[in-house]
Design an enzyme around this catalytic site. Structure first.
Site, PDB file in Angstrom:
ATOM      1  N   HIS A 155       0.829  -1.212   0.000  1.00  0.00           N
ATOM      2  CA  HIS A 155       0.000   0.000   0.000  1.00  0.00           C
ATOM      3  C   HIS A 155       0.869   1.270   0.000  1.00  0.00           C
ATOM      4  O   HIS A 155       0.436   2.315   0.473  1.00  0.00           O
ATOM      5  CB  HIS A 155      -0.943   0.056   1.211  1.00  0.00           C
ATOM      6  CG  HIS A 155      -1.675  -1.228   1.464  1.00  0.00           C
ATOM      7  ND1 HIS A 155      -2.898  -1.505   0.910  1.00  0.00           N
ATOM      8  CD2 HIS A 155      -1.332  -2.337   2.180  1.00  0.00           C
ATOM      9  CE1 HIS A 155      -3.292  -2.713   1.296  1.00  0.00           C
ATOM     10  NE2 HIS A 155      -2.354  -3.238   2.057  1.00  0.00           N
ATOM     11  N   SER A 276      15.296  21.575 -15.994  1.00  0.00           N
ATOM     12  CA  SER A 276      14.135  22.404 -16.281  1.00  0.00           C
ATOM     13  C   SER A 276      14.630  23.700 -16.900  1.00  0.00           C
ATOM     14  O   SER A 276      15.704  24.186 -16.549  1.00  0.00           O
ATOM     15  CB  SER A 276      13.386  22.689 -14.980  1.00  0.00           C
ATOM     16  OG  SER A 276      12.643  23.885 -15.096  1.00  0.00           O
ATOM     17  N   LYS A 282      16.529  21.469 -10.884  1.00  0.00           N
ATOM     18  CA  LYS A 282      15.831  20.238 -11.230  1.00  0.00           C
ATOM     19  C   LYS A 282      16.708  19.199 -11.907  1.00  0.00           C
ATOM     20  O   LYS A 282      17.585  19.511 -12.699  1.00  0.00           O
ATOM     21  CB  LYS A 282      14.663  20.561 -12.180  1.00  0.00           C
ATOM     22  CG  LYS A 282      13.598  21.420 -11.523  1.00  0.00           C
ATOM     23  CD  LYS A 282      12.624  20.600 -10.733  1.00  0.00           C
ATOM     24  CE  LYS A 282      11.529  20.131 -11.672  1.00  0.00           C
ATOM     25  NZ  LYS A 282      10.585  19.289 -10.986  1.00  0.00           N
ATOM     26  N   GLU A 289       9.702   8.494 -17.064  1.00  0.00           N
ATOM     27  CA  GLU A 289       8.339   8.995 -17.286  1.00  0.00           C
ATOM     28  C   GLU A 289       7.878   8.688 -18.716  1.00  0.00           C
ATOM     29  O   GLU A 289       6.722   8.331 -18.955  1.00  0.00           O
ATOM     30  CB  GLU A 289       8.278  10.498 -17.040  1.00  0.00           C
ATOM     31  CG  GLU A 289       8.446  10.853 -15.568  1.00  0.00           C
ATOM     32  CD  GLU A 289       8.705  12.341 -15.370  1.00  0.00           C
ATOM     33  OE1 GLU A 289       8.104  13.165 -16.080  1.00  0.00           O
ATOM     34  OE2 GLU A 289       9.531  12.680 -14.500  1.00  0.00           O
TER      35      GLU A 289
END
Ligand code: ARG
Length: 457
Positions: A155, A276, A282, A289
């Site tokens: 979970h 970024s 970043k 992704e």
């Protein structure tokens, strides 16, 4: 004048030609198409359907076309209807009238069915080797981190301590099954449809077994209607590719989590991250992704093909030309996803300190405390309750199971002794889970050996 213009005289509309054309995507199959035609010409010559001399001329012409396309000396004409038409027309231009004999006892229907099988057979092998590469990368990291403790989750809540090697080997096992699925698929794919002709077989005295043998097929399909209509092998491949992407997508999701500042379990190499344009701090896990995102498009390809095929009457229908783009796109997507993941896994930097720190919070060893109490004679259900109450006390006192004083432990169960601290120690918790397939370093190394053996390394 079209190659297929039999009864009609009228010109087709330019728009219809463009709509009908498959060459922008089926030109990829030129090698399969030409190799299939070489085998066909050889068979026609062997059976005396054309003379051996004619067969040699056809074969010579086809070989020339293949090497000229390979070298770039011959450009595929993107205004041709499809790759089959282009090769046959080019052959006739090059070798003259005899070129028109190549299509004896054949149809584009069995020809295209043959080409796709040949093409995908090769692509399947490439995908299998890409999977092997990723499994090896995972296995190497798992071996290096067989003793690196991290929290195991259920979970997405910290559950029990595991080793990072154990976690990675779970993915190696998934990919090993993917390899097996592709081998099964390749076996069913490796059946020759050529000789089914348009749909009904042929009146010529052909030798389908010879053609199949020349092309490395293990058998011929038994029914000519099925031979030209069957695209199960593409559906099956797409299903297997979808499962691979589902696996990669789970690993991608974990990679994104692990590389977040909140987890900080792993840092990806600069080679596999992006920054970024506005936030200078970043370091994003774009590759992971993208793999997660591309999973949707592979699933989409599977559903496209299933939908295109459903409800098609036997035998060939032009709808079936829609079989290629989706499966080619899926093949490309899976190959690049596997390759990018392999590089990413090989070069990632694991941060054992952060993993251990995360494993040290969250009472991840509460099951071990219960197991310890069982060892002291308590039934598991009672031990479970005591452990739960001790955890609640730790939370109230700002303690952990490792720091809670012995007299406090004894308030909850007088059976607790000094050795409780050894029982809740993280290394001991992990080291004791030596059950087959478990998380102990020695079990992980066993899994590593198992996978390497399965890969034939
Ligand atoms: N380009 C066609 C395809 O991909 C080749 C088969 C054409 N057959 C036909 N009967 N029109 O399916």
């Amino acid at each position: 004048m079209k190659l297929w213009q039999g009864r009609t005289d009228g010109e087709t509309a330019a728009e219809a030609d463009a709509f009908n054309s498959s060459i922008p995507f089926d030109s990829r199959m030129y090698r399969a198409d030409i190799e299939g035609s070489i085998a066909h010409a050889r068979m026609l010559g062997e059976r005396g359907i054309i003379s051996r001399g004619e067969a040699e001329i056809l074969i010579g012409g086809l070989r020339g076309i293949l090497s000229d396309i390979d070298s770039g000396a011959l450009m595929i004409d993107m205004t041709a209807e499809d790759i089959h038409t282009f090769v046959e027309e080019t052959l006739t231009e090059r070798v003259g009238e005899v070129g028109k004999k190549l299509h004896t006892a054949r149809s584009r229907n069995d020809q295209v069915a043959l080409d796709i099988r040949l093409f995908l057979r090769e692509e399947t092998e490439k995908i299998k080797s890409a999977i092997r590469g990723l499994i090896s990368a995972l296995t190497d990291q798992a071996e290096a981190h067989a003793g690196t403790i991290m929290p195991g989750y259920t979970h997405l809540q910290r559950a029990q301590p595991v080793t990072f090697g154990h976690h990675l080997m779970a993915y190696a096992m998934m990919l090993l099954r993917d390899l097996g699925r592709l081998s099964d698929c390749a076996r069913r794919m490796n059946v020759s449809p050529i000789g089914s002709c348009a749909l009904a077989g042929t009146t010529y005295d052909t030798d389908r077994a010879l053609e199949a043998e020349l092309l490395g097929f293990s058998s011929v399909c038994e029914n000519s209607l099925d031979g030209v209509s069957d695209r199960d092998f593409s559906v099956e491949l797409l299903s297997d590719l979808s499962i691979i992407m589902m696996h990669l997508s789970r690993l991608a999701e974990e990679t994104v989590l692990w590389t977040s500042l909140e987890f900080s379990f792993v840092e990806l190499d600069d080679a596999y991250t992006t920054g970024s344009s506005i936030m200078p701090q970043k370091k994003n896990s774009d590759m992971a992704e993208l793999v997660r995102g591309k999973t949707g498009r592979v699933y989409g390809s599977l559903v496209s093909l299933l939908t295109a095929l459903k409800g098609l009457p036997l035998a060939y229908n032009k709808d079936m030309q829609e079989d290629k783009e989706c499966v080619f796109d899926a093949v490309d997507t899976v190959k690049s996803s596997l390759s990018i993941f392999t590089g990413m896994i090989k070069t990632m930097r694991v941060k054992p300190e952060n993993m251990r720190a995360a494993a040290s919070g969250g009472f991840i060893n509460a099951t071990d405390l219960a197991d310890y109490l069982v060892g002291r004679g308590l039934p598991f259900r009672d031990a479970y309750k005591v452990s739960g109450r001790v955890v609640a006390r730790c939370i109230a006192d700002g303690e952990t199971l490792e720091t809670l004083p012995l007299d406090v432990y004894r308030e909850y169960c007088p059976l607790v002794g000094e050795d409780v601290y050894g029982a809740v120690d993280l290394d001991a918790c992990v080291g004791r889970r030596r059950s087959y397939g478990g998380t102990a370093p020695e079990s992980v190394l066993h899994q590593v050996a198992y996978v390497r053996e399965a890969l034939g390394e």
